[in-house]
Write a protein that holds these residues in place. Structure first.
Motif, PDB file in Angstrom:
ATOM      1  N   ALA A  24      52.637 -27.578 -26.256  1.00 11.01           N
ATOM      2  CA  ALA A  24      51.807 -28.576 -25.573  1.00 11.01           C
ATOM      3  C   ALA A  24      51.869 -28.360 -24.060  1.00 11.01           C
ATOM      4  O   ALA A  24      50.851 -28.433 -23.373  1.00 11.01           O
ATOM      5  CB  ALA A  24      52.266 -29.987 -25.933  1.00 11.01           C
ATOM      6  N   ASN A  25      53.066 -28.047 -23.566  1.00 13.01           N
ATOM      7  CA  ASN A  25      53.222 -27.773 -22.134  1.00 13.01           C
ATOM      8  C   ASN A  25      52.475 -26.511 -21.731  1.00 13.01           C
ATOM      9  O   ASN A  25      51.743 -26.507 -20.754  1.00 13.01           O
ATOM     10  CB  ASN A  25      54.703 -27.632 -21.768  1.00 13.01           C
ATOM     11  N   SER A  26      52.641 -25.433 -22.508  1.00 10.82           N
ATOM     12  CA  SER A  26      52.008 -24.174 -22.100  1.00 10.82           C
ATOM     13  C   SER A  26      50.505 -24.185 -22.354  1.00 10.82           C
ATOM     14  O   SER A  26      49.770 -23.427 -21.740  1.00 10.82           O
ATOM     15  CB  SER A  26      52.687 -22.960 -22.735  1.00 10.82           C
ATOM     16  N   ALA A  27      50.025 -25.060 -23.250  1.00 12.40           N
ATOM     17  CA  ALA A  27      48.578 -25.166 -23.480  1.00 12.40           C
ATOM     18  C   ALA A  27      47.910 -25.932 -22.340  1.00 12.40           C
ATOM     19  O   ALA A  27      46.685 -25.991 -22.266  1.00 12.40           O
ATOM     20  CB  ALA A  27      48.309 -25.867 -24.814  1.00 12.40           C
ATOM     21  N   GLY A  28      48.728 -26.510 -21.466  1.00 13.32           N
ATOM     22  CA  GLY A  28      48.186 -27.206 -20.301  1.00 13.32           C
ATOM     23  C   GLY A  28      47.542 -28.538 -20.632  1.00 13.32           C
ATOM     24  O   GLY A  28      46.550 -28.921 -20.019  1.00 13.32           O
ATOM     25  N   LEU A  29      48.101 -29.253 -21.612  1.00 13.60           N
ATOM     26  CA  LEU A  29      47.558 -30.560 -21.965  1.00 13.60           C
ATOM     27  C   LEU A  29      47.693 -31.518 -20.791  1.00 13.60           C
ATOM     28  O   LEU A  29      48.729 -31.552 -20.143  1.00 13.60           O
ATOM     29  CB  LEU A  29      48.317 -31.144 -23.162  1.00 13.60           C
ATOM     30  N   SER A  30      46.637 -32.285 -20.530  1.00 14.61           N
ATOM     31  CA  SER A  30      46.744 -33.311 -19.498  1.00 14.61           C
ATOM     32  C   SER A  30      47.168 -34.607 -20.181  1.00 14.61           C
ATOM     33  O   SER A  30      46.980 -34.764 -21.394  1.00 14.61           O
ATOM     34  CB  SER A  30      45.407 -33.479 -18.772  1.00 14.61           C
ATOM     35  N   ALA A  66      39.060 -32.840 -24.895  1.00 16.03           N
ATOM     36  CA  ALA A  66      38.225 -33.520 -23.907  1.00 16.03           C
ATOM     37  C   ALA A  66      36.835 -32.902 -23.871  1.00 16.03           C
ATOM     38  O   ALA A  66      36.665 -31.715 -24.098  1.00 16.03           O
ATOM     39  CB  ALA A  66      38.877 -33.415 -22.536  1.00 16.03           C
ATOM     40  N   GLY A  67      35.862 -33.723 -23.613  1.00 19.27           N
ATOM     41  CA  GLY A  67      34.519 -33.214 -23.415  1.00 19.27           C
ATOM     42  C   GLY A  67      33.727 -32.941 -24.681  1.00 19.27           C
ATOM     43  O   GLY A  67      32.656 -32.367 -24.620  1.00 19.27           O
ATOM     44  N   LEU A  68      34.260 -33.305 -25.841  1.00 23.14           N
ATOM     45  CA  LEU A  68      33.486 -33.158 -27.078  1.00 23.14           C
ATOM     46  C   LEU A  68      32.659 -34.417 -27.242  1.00 23.14           C
ATOM     47  O   LEU A  68      33.190 -35.478 -27.515  1.00 23.14           O
ATOM     48  CB  LEU A  68      34.418 -33.001 -28.287  1.00 23.14           C
ATOM     49  N   ALA A  69      31.378 -34.301 -27.058  1.00 16.07           N
ATOM     50  CA  ALA A  69      30.514 -35.468 -27.128  1.00 16.07           C
ATOM     51  C   ALA A  69      29.948 -35.642 -28.535  1.00 16.07           C
ATOM     52  O   ALA A  69      29.863 -34.687 -29.303  1.00 16.07           O
ATOM     53  CB  ALA A  69      29.374 -35.310 -26.133  1.00 16.07           C
ATOM     54  N   THR A  70      29.566 -36.866 -28.832  1.00 15.17           N
ATOM     55  CA  THR A  70      28.874 -37.149 -30.078  1.00 15.17           C
ATOM     56  C   THR A  70      27.669 -36.225 -30.162  1.00 15.17           C
ATOM     57  O   THR A  70      26.970 -36.024 -29.176  1.00 15.17           O
ATOM     58  CB  THR A  70      28.424 -38.626 -30.089  1.00 15.17           C
ATOM     59  N   GLY A  71      27.465 -35.633 -31.324  1.00 15.00           N
ATOM     60  CA  GLY A  71      26.347 -34.714 -31.498  1.00 15.00           C
ATOM     61  C   GLY A  71      26.714 -33.260 -31.248  1.00 15.00           C
ATOM     62  O   GLY A  71      25.901 -32.372 -31.439  1.00 15.00           O
ATOM     63  N   SER A  72      27.977 -33.020 -30.817  1.00 19.81           N
ATOM     64  CA  SER A  72      28.410 -31.633 -30.589  1.00 19.81           C
ATOM     65  C   SER A  72      28.435 -30.872 -31.906  1.00 19.81           C
ATOM     66  O   SER A  72      28.876 -31.403 -32.924  1.00 19.81           O
ATOM     67  CB  SER A  72      29.827 -31.589 -29.999  1.00 19.81           C
TER      68      SER A  72
END
Length: 139
Positions: free
Chosen positions: A15-21, A70-76
């Motif tokens: 999780a740390n190395s994946a750069g999770l915010s 993040a950033g996955l909107a409805t309709g993606s």
């Protein structure tokens, strides 16, 4: 470091190395909670793959991983990434939920809602709507 944090050190490191915010690691009632926001599916997968090393069946009851992309909107559009089998689309967000449809490997489905980290509500090309295990969906 607690025994749980020690057991799942690889998940926390991933999780740390994946750069999770907003990465949060906490413990309550014998369950380790790891949550955060990933910038893409690959970062989310890195955390799940690390969990798979410790718990290959993803059935451990002492860890709760909640990584939202993040950033996955409805309709993606999402692609089904199962190994061989079809992905079950269920009436409820649980393996106990009745199967209302299936999507084949490589098929495209539409995101209706990121219900939780484990289950996303999707719509198939045939218009069937239900919950699919998010582990097998890629943006």
């Amino acid at each position: 470091m607690s025994a749980l944090q020690d057991k799942y050190a690889g998940v926390i490191a991933a999780a740390n190395s994946a750069g999770l915010s907003n990465l949060q690691v906490s413990e309550q009632d014998g369950i380790l909670y790891v949550s955060g926001h990933a910038t893409n599916s690959a970062a989310k997968d890195a955390v799940w793959n690390a969990l798979g090393v410790v718990d290959s069946s993803y059935s451990a009851s002492d860890i709760n991983v909640d990584v939202q992309v993040a950033g996955l909107a409805t309709g993606s559009p999402l692609t089904v990434v199962t190994e061989d089998s079809n992905l079950n689309i269920r009436q409820d967000p649980s393996t106990e939920g009745a199967i209302v449809g299936k999507a084949g490997k490589g098929e495209s489905v539409t995101l209706v809602e990121q219900t939780s980290d484990d289950w996303w509500k999707v719509k198939t090309a045939d218009g069937e709507e239900g919950y699919a295990y998010a582990r097998y969906l890629k943006a």
